[in-house]
Motif scaffolding. Structure first.
Motif, PDB file in Angstrom:
ATOM      1  N   SER A  13       1.952   4.930  -6.277  1.00 60.11           N
ATOM      2  CA  SER A  13       1.921   3.777  -5.447  1.00 60.11           C
ATOM      3  C   SER A  13       2.577   2.725  -6.160  1.00 60.11           C
ATOM      4  O   SER A  13       2.587   2.668  -7.278  1.00 60.11           O
ATOM      5  N   CYS A  15      -9.682   4.376  -2.330  1.00 61.79           N
ATOM      6  CA  CYS A  15      -8.749   5.038  -2.924  1.00 61.79           C
ATOM      7  C   CYS A  15      -8.961   5.306  -4.203  1.00 61.79           C
ATOM      8  O   CYS A  15      -9.874   4.659  -4.981  1.00 61.79           O
ATOM      9  N   VAL A  30      -1.727   1.400   4.311  1.00 59.10           N
ATOM     10  CA  VAL A  30      -1.065  -0.089   4.305  1.00 59.10           C
ATOM     11  C   VAL A  30      -2.175  -1.293   5.044  1.00 59.10           C
ATOM     12  O   VAL A  30      -2.933  -0.832   6.186  1.00 59.10           O
ATOM     13  N   PRO A  38      -2.470   1.022  -5.269  1.00 55.52           N
ATOM     14  CA  PRO A  38      -1.824   0.268  -3.943  1.00 55.52           C
ATOM     15  C   PRO A  38      -2.685  -0.698  -3.606  1.00 55.52           C
ATOM     16  O   PRO A  38      -2.120  -1.646  -2.900  1.00 55.52           O
ATOM     17  N   VAL A  39      -4.097  -0.847  -3.856  1.00 55.07           N
ATOM     18  CA  VAL A  39      -4.976  -1.806  -3.330  1.00 55.07           C
ATOM     19  C   VAL A  39      -4.480  -3.222  -4.139  1.00 55.07           C
ATOM     20  O   VAL A  39      -4.582  -4.137  -3.428  1.00 55.07           O
ATOM     21  N   PHE A  42     -10.791  -0.003   2.540  1.00 53.55           N
ATOM     22  CA  PHE A  42      -9.761   0.597   1.996  1.00 53.55           C
ATOM     23  C   PHE A  42     -10.123   1.584   0.601  1.00 53.55           C
ATOM     24  O   PHE A  42     -10.666   0.753  -0.218  1.00 53.55           O
ATOM     25  N   GLY A  58       0.840  -1.118  -0.094  1.00 55.94           N
ATOM     26  CA  GLY A  58       0.059   0.161   0.061  1.00 55.94           C
ATOM     27  C   GLY A  58       0.829   1.123   0.040  1.00 55.94           C
ATOM     28  O   GLY A  58       0.363   2.339  -0.174  1.00 55.94           O
ATOM     29  N   ILE A  92      -1.927  -4.385  -1.640  1.00 51.17           N
ATOM     30  CA  ILE A  92      -2.586  -4.959  -0.659  1.00 51.17           C
ATOM     31  C   ILE A  92      -3.039  -6.216  -0.515  1.00 51.17           C
ATOM     32  O   ILE A  92      -2.623  -7.081   0.209  1.00 51.17           O
TER      33      ILE A  92
END
Length: 353
Positions: free
Chosen positions: A56, A215, A106, A125-126, A213, A37, A129
């Motif tokens: 990211s 985003c 994160v 970023p996901v 999360f 993340g 993750i």
């Protein structure tokens, strides 16, 4: 501190987006080992001008002793200097400078049920993750709800499909396209608060989700946050990262209309060294520090990335806007130096906290 990294791959993933892989020298292996993340702040000189951006990391977080995988997603932004360069000119063998991975959006792998609502490049970023979580934690499940304009504009389509194939019992994928009908799945249209308030309980047990999360663009994140609030989700379980904020032309809310001090002096600590300087009229705290300390941390200067986060030791400041710090952080005394202006004659901040 910035380190030069060699570009080892540039992959076109949509008409307006690329994935760039950076090679990490063995001596910097631990410096660039990221949490799932986190993002990279990169620096490059174009036409003699220094350009900084934050991107990211989309690759899963590697465990020791393996080499860290640094692969970032870059989507073209209208008028974006570096994103245009990355899509049109950046090539294998070029070098860009990067700071160590950072960011608090994160999820360290642990058992539980997690979900994400993302829009556009918010998948970046996901993806890290979800891939890290599912690979490392057999007792974890992940639900990804993503919104894109069209199928052709969808970033990391293959990587997400691979997760679905690899973890069919633990990974749930729901896709909404705002400008294109799908043969199966949700009808076209935006994922706004009203639609999400109805959709989410039909997909999963909202109270049982251990972490959300959010985003993407500011509008989507706010709509998703409003839907979760309406569904009674504990705010502590909701994490968000903004990828794009349109220029704000509206006036600040009354609570933020605090007059700046006519004359003020800033004391700042960075990397163990302190300095004190007068704040020029209209200047942010970050710009004040940068006049004497070129190593002051920043990337976007727009209140989005959080790179310039600092602890307010004393005095009072006014922040123009904040899309990076959680309420717990501002409550604990942290501010964004790029958006902060002094209200009291003396202000002290600490970048090292």
């Amino acid at each position: 501190m910035f380190h030069p990294l060699r570009v080892s791959a540039v992959e076109r993933i949509t008409d307006d987006a690329v994935a760039v892989t950076l090679a990490v020298p063995s001596e910097l292996r631990e410096t660039f080992r990221h949490k799932p993340g986190q993002h990279l702040n990169v620096r490059y000189r174009l036409g003699g001008e220094e350009v900084r951006r934050s991107y990211s990391i989309c690759a899963p977080a590697t465990e020791r002793p393996g080499d860290p995988a640094l692969r970032v997603g870059i989507r073209m932004v209208d008028g974006g200097v570096f994103s245009t360069y990355a899509l049109k000119e950046l090539a294998v063998g070029d070098h860009v400078e990067a700071m160590a991975p950072m960011g608090r959006f994160v999820l360290e792998p642990r058992p539980g049920h997690f979900a994400a609502i993302v829009g556009g490049s918010g998948i970046t970023p996901v993806l890290s993750i979800a891939a890290t979580l599912l690979a490392r934690e057999p007792l974890a499940r992940f639900c990804l709800i993503r919104s894109d304009r069209t199928a052709a504009s969808t970033m990391f389509l293959g990587e997400v499909a691979d997760l679905k194939d690899r973890y069919p019992d633990r990974f749930q994928l729901v896709t909404a396209l705002s400008r294109e009908e799908q043969a199966a799945g949700l009808p076209s249209g935006r994922l706004d608060r009203e639609r999400l308030t109805t959709l989410l309980p039909a997909l999963l047990s909202v109270p049982d989700v251990d972490g959300w999360f959010l985003c993407g663009p500011l509008g989507l994140v706010r709509e998703a946050e409003g839907a979760l609030r309406a569904l009674g989700t504990d705010r502590a379980r909701v994490h968000q990262e903004i990828f794009h904020v349109a220029d704000e032309t509206t006036s600040r809310p009354a609570a933020a209309q605090v007059a700046a001090a006519a004359e003020s002096r800033l004391t700042a600590t960075l990397d163990g060294r302190s300095g004190s300087w007068p704040v020029q009229d209209g200047e942010s705290l970050l710009d004040t520090v940068l006049r004497s300390r070129a190593d002051a941390p920043y990337a976007c200067k727009g209140g989005v990335c959080g790179t310039c986060r600092a602890f307010l030791v004393s005095g009072e400041v006014r922040m123009d806007r904040n899309y990076a710090l959680e309420p717990e952080e501002t409550g604990a005394g942290f501010v964004l130096a790029c958006q902060s202006h002094p209200v009291t004659p003396e202000v002290e901040i600490d970048f090292d906290r």
